[in-house]
Design a protein around this motif. Structure first.
Motif, mmCIF file in Angstrom:
data_model
loop_
_atom_site.group_PDB
_atom_site.id
_atom_site.type_symbol
_atom_site.label_atom_id
_atom_site.label_comp_id
_atom_site.label_asym_id
_atom_site.label_seq_id
_atom_site.Cartn_x
_atom_site.Cartn_y
_atom_site.Cartn_z
ATOM 1 N N GLY A 171 0.167 14.391 7.523
ATOM 2 C CA GLY A 171 -1.084 14.896 6.993
ATOM 3 C C GLY A 171 -2.241 14.738 7.952
ATOM 4 N N GLY A 172 -1.964 14.215 9.139
ATOM 5 C CA GLY A 172 -3.013 14.121 10.144
ATOM 6 C C GLY A 172 -4.168 13.220 9.757
ATOM 7 N N LEU A 173 -3.880 12.073 9.168
ATOM 8 C CA LEU A 173 -4.949 11.145 8.819
ATOM 9 C C LEU A 173 -5.665 10.681 10.083
ATOM 10 C CD1 LEU A 173 -3.161 8.996 6.104
ATOM 11 C CD2 LEU A 173 -4.783 10.847 5.768
ATOM 12 N N SER A 174 -6.935 10.374 9.967
ATOM 13 C CA SER A 174 -7.700 9.935 11.131
ATOM 14 C C SER A 174 -8.012 8.446 11.100
ATOM 15 C CB SER A 174 -9.013 10.719 11.239
ATOM 16 O OG SER A 174 -9.777 10.543 10.060
ATOM 17 N N ARG A 175 -7.866 7.805 9.943
ATOM 18 C CA ARG A 175 -8.151 6.371 9.809
ATOM 19 C C ARG A 175 -7.185 5.763 8.798
ATOM 20 N NH1 ARG A 175 -12.920 2.690 9.740
ATOM 21 N NH2 ARG A 175 -12.747 1.330 7.929
ATOM 22 N N VAL B 61 5.097 -1.063 9.876
ATOM 23 C CA VAL B 61 3.702 -0.591 9.859
ATOM 24 C C VAL B 61 3.473 0.390 11.004
ATOM 25 C CG1 VAL B 61 1.287 -1.280 10.148
ATOM 26 C CG2 VAL B 61 2.786 -2.598 8.631
ATOM 27 N N GLU B 62 3.968 0.073 12.181
ATOM 28 C CA GLU B 62 3.781 0.967 13.332
ATOM 29 C C GLU B 62 4.495 2.303 13.117
ATOM 30 O OE1 GLU B 62 2.478 2.752 16.578
ATOM 31 O OE2 GLU B 62 1.701 0.861 15.818
ATOM 32 N N LEU B 63 5.694 2.276 12.564
ATOM 33 C CA LEU B 63 6.443 3.510 12.318
ATOM 34 C C LEU B 63 5.715 4.401 11.312
ATOM 35 C CD1 LEU B 63 9.089 5.061 12.917
ATOM 36 C CD2 LEU B 63 10.173 3.701 11.111
ATOM 37 N N ALA C 19 1.803 8.832 9.909
ATOM 38 C CA ALA C 19 0.572 9.186 9.192
ATOM 39 C C ALA C 19 -0.454 9.851 10.104
ATOM 40 C CB ALA C 19 -0.036 7.946 8.542
ATOM 41 N N PHE C 20 -0.486 9.445 11.357
ATOM 42 C CA PHE C 20 -1.425 10.039 12.304
ATOM 43 C C PHE C 20 -0.902 11.345 12.898
ATOM 44 C CE2 PHE C 20 -3.573 5.743 13.374
ATOM 45 C CZ PHE C 20 -4.495 5.935 12.373
ATOM 46 N N GLY C 21 0.369 11.649 12.710
ATOM 47 C CA GLY C 21 0.935 12.883 13.239
ATOM 48 C C GLY C 21 0.354 14.095 12.541
ATOM 49 N N THR C 22 -0.131 15.048 13.292
ATOM 50 C CA THR C 22 -0.793 16.210 12.697
ATOM 51 C C THR C 22 0.168 17.114 11.936
ATOM 52 O OG1 THR C 22 -0.561 17.402 14.773
ATOM 53 C CG2 THR C 22 -2.656 16.261 14.382
ATOM 54 N N GLY C 23 1.422 17.145 12.317
ATOM 55 C CA GLY C 23 2.368 18.022 11.634
ATOM 56 C C GLY C 23 3.247 17.312 10.637
ATOM 57 N N GLU D 78 -11.256 -13.760 -0.922
ATOM 58 C CA GLU D 78 -11.759 -12.802 0.069
ATOM 59 C C GLU D 78 -10.564 -12.119 0.719
ATOM 60 O OE1 GLU D 78 -14.065 -15.333 2.678
ATOM 61 O OE2 GLU D 78 -15.909 -14.703 1.677
ATOM 62 N N ARG D 79 -10.829 -10.940 1.298
ATOM 63 C CA ARG D 79 -9.770 -10.166 1.937
ATOM 64 C C ARG D 79 -10.219 -9.707 3.316
ATOM 65 N NH1 ARG D 79 -10.251 -5.720 -1.689
ATOM 66 N NH2 ARG D 79 -12.274 -6.650 -1.962
ATOM 67 N N HIS D 80 -9.261 -9.563 4.211
ATOM 68 C CA HIS D 80 -9.526 -8.974 5.523
ATOM 69 C C HIS D 80 -9.283 -7.472 5.445
ATOM 70 C CE1 HIS D 80 -8.737 -12.740 8.217
ATOM 71 N NE2 HIS D 80 -9.937 -12.751 7.668
ATOM 72 N N LEU D 81 -10.198 -6.709 6.037
ATOM 73 C CA LEU D 81 -10.014 -5.268 6.195
ATOM 74 C C LEU D 81 -9.734 -5.016 7.671
ATOM 75 C CD1 LEU D 81 -10.149 -2.253 5.408
ATOM 76 C CD2 LEU D 81 -12.627 -2.384 5.810
ATOM 77 N N HIS D 82 -8.494 -4.592 7.947
ATOM 78 C CA HIS D 82 -8.095 -4.192 9.300
ATOM 79 C C HIS D 82 -8.066 -2.669 9.331
ATOM 80 C CE1 HIS D 82 -6.564 -8.166 10.682
ATOM 81 N NE2 HIS D 82 -6.394 -8.365 9.386
ATOM 82 N N VAL D 83 -8.414 -2.080 10.470
ATOM 83 C CA VAL D 83 -8.407 -0.622 10.578
ATOM 84 C C VAL D 83 -7.759 -0.178 11.879
ATOM 85 C CG1 VAL D 83 -10.474 -0.335 9.161
ATOM 86 C CG2 VAL D 83 -10.689 -0.475 11.626
ATOM 87 N N ARG D 84 -7.262 1.019 11.821
ATOM 88 C CA ARG D 84 -6.754 1.678 13.021
ATOM 89 C C ARG D 84 -7.160 3.139 12.930
ATOM 90 N NH1 ARG D 84 -0.776 1.415 15.542
ATOM 91 N NH2 ARG D 84 -1.105 3.003 17.122
ATOM 92 N N GLU D 85 -7.734 3.628 13.999
ATOM 93 C CA GLU D 85 -8.154 5.029 14.081
ATOM 94 C C GLU D 85 -7.116 5.800 14.885
ATOM 95 O OE1 GLU D 85 -11.022 6.006 12.628
ATOM 96 O OE2 GLU D 85 -11.831 4.028 12.173
ATOM 97 N N ARG D 86 -6.940 7.075 14.534
ATOM 98 C CA ARG D 86 -6.018 7.900 15.301
ATOM 99 C C ARG D 86 -6.473 7.923 16.760
ATOM 100 N NH1 ARG D 86 -6.037 13.951 14.216
ATOM 101 N NH2 ARG D 86 -5.814 13.265 12.096
ATOM 102 N N GLY D 87 -5.527 7.825 17.652
ATOM 103 C CA GLY D 87 -5.831 7.880 19.075
ATOM 104 C C GLY D 87 -6.046 6.509 19.706
ATOM 105 N N THR D 88 -6.163 5.458 18.890
ATOM 106 C CA THR D 88 -6.312 4.139 19.480
ATOM 107 C C THR D 88 -4.961 3.627 19.947
ATOM 108 O OG1 THR D 88 -6.085 3.053 17.347
ATOM 109 C CG2 THR D 88 -8.331 3.517 18.095
ATOM 110 N N VAL D 89 -4.985 2.885 20.992
ATOM 111 C CA VAL D 89 -3.767 2.309 21.547
ATOM 112 C C VAL D 89 -3.488 1.003 20.814
ATOM 113 C CG1 VAL D 89 -2.687 1.406 23.629
ATOM 114 C CG2 VAL D 89 -4.225 3.364 23.766
ATOM 115 N N PRO D 90 -2.249 0.789 20.359
ATOM 116 C CA PRO D 90 -1.969 -0.461 19.663
ATOM 117 C C PRO D 90 -2.160 -1.661 20.577
ATOM 118 C CG PRO D 90 0.055 0.817 19.965
ATOM 119 C CD PRO D 90 -1.093 1.657 20.466
ATOM 120 N N LEU D 91 -2.555 -2.750 19.965
ATOM 121 C CA LEU D 91 -2.725 -3.992 20.714
ATOM 122 C C LEU D 91 -1.363 -4.550 21.094
ATOM 123 C CD1 LEU D 91 -5.411 -5.571 18.392
ATOM 124 C CD2 LEU D 91 -5.801 -4.406 20.552
ATOM 125 N N PRO D 92 -1.291 -5.284 22.202
ATOM 126 C CA PRO D 92 0.011 -5.863 22.591
ATOM 127 C C PRO D 92 0.466 -6.914 21.622
ATOM 128 C CG PRO D 92 -1.748 -6.539 24.117
ATOM 129 C CD PRO D 92 -2.345 -5.599 23.125
#
Length: 178
Positions: A124-128, A110-112, A117-121, A164-178
């Motif tokens: 596609g430079g996704l933001s969320r 997931v991290e890779l 996905a967040f890489g601009t080049g 029910e489902r959990h929605l987790h999100v990550r925005e570009r520029g956020t630091v991953p949690l430890p």
């Protein structure tokens, strides 16, 4: 050109027709069937499923990858284009076979894919990015958290027979949690 992503011990590459036997073997897993919506019953279904992954890649709607460790397929990860978050948004889905569970393969995959996905080049430079899983699956919740995806909210069932489902999100520029 096909995208291949790799780290020191993990490779994400497009599914290939020759992967059908490995996919069918991985899919023959009760725990996997419990948490995923797709059903692959044998090589014929695997061949069809791999063809759908290729069609999604060609259309740009979804990029599905075989997850490999030590040259062996141990799971799947996908990046789907999504409109739910507005703007440049995507959704990540994943699963791992029994031999890879509990070894940190899923959060590393997931991290890779997230970094790409967040890489601009590159991606596609996704933001969320969004990651959605059944609330009854605590292992998927841990994967999301380890990969820096914060729990945003609980989503109601879409049908009377769905959980029910959990929605987790990550925005570009956020630091991953430890």
């Amino acid at each position: 050109m096909a995208v291949v992503l790799s780290s020191t011990d993990l490779t994400l590459r497009p599914w290939e027709p020759g992967d059908a036997d490995a996919l069918a073997a991985l899919a023959d897993d009760e725990e996997l069937r419990r948490w995923t919506s797709h059903r692959i019953a044998g090589k014929r279904d695997a061949v069809r499923w791999i063809a759908l992954q290729e069609a999604g890649r060609k259309s740009g709607e979804r990029l599905g990858f075989a997850v490999l460790t030590a040259g062996r397929i141990v799971g799947h990860i996908v990046l789907k284009r999504s409109g739910s978050g507005g703007g440049a948004c995507g959704e990540i889905g994943y699963w791992t076979g029994a031999s890879a569970r509990g070894l940190g393969v899923a959060p590393r995959a997931v991290e890779l894919l997230t970094a790409w996905a967040f890489g601009t080049g590159t991606g596609g430079g996704l933001s969320r990015l969004e990651l959605i899983h059944n609330t009854g699956n605590p292992a998927s919740c841990r994967v999301a958290q380890k990969a820096g995806y914060a729990l945003e909210r609980v989503l109601p069932p879409r049908t009377p027979h769905e959980a029910e489902r959990h929605l987790h999100v990550r925005e570009r520029g956020t630091v991953p949690l430890p």
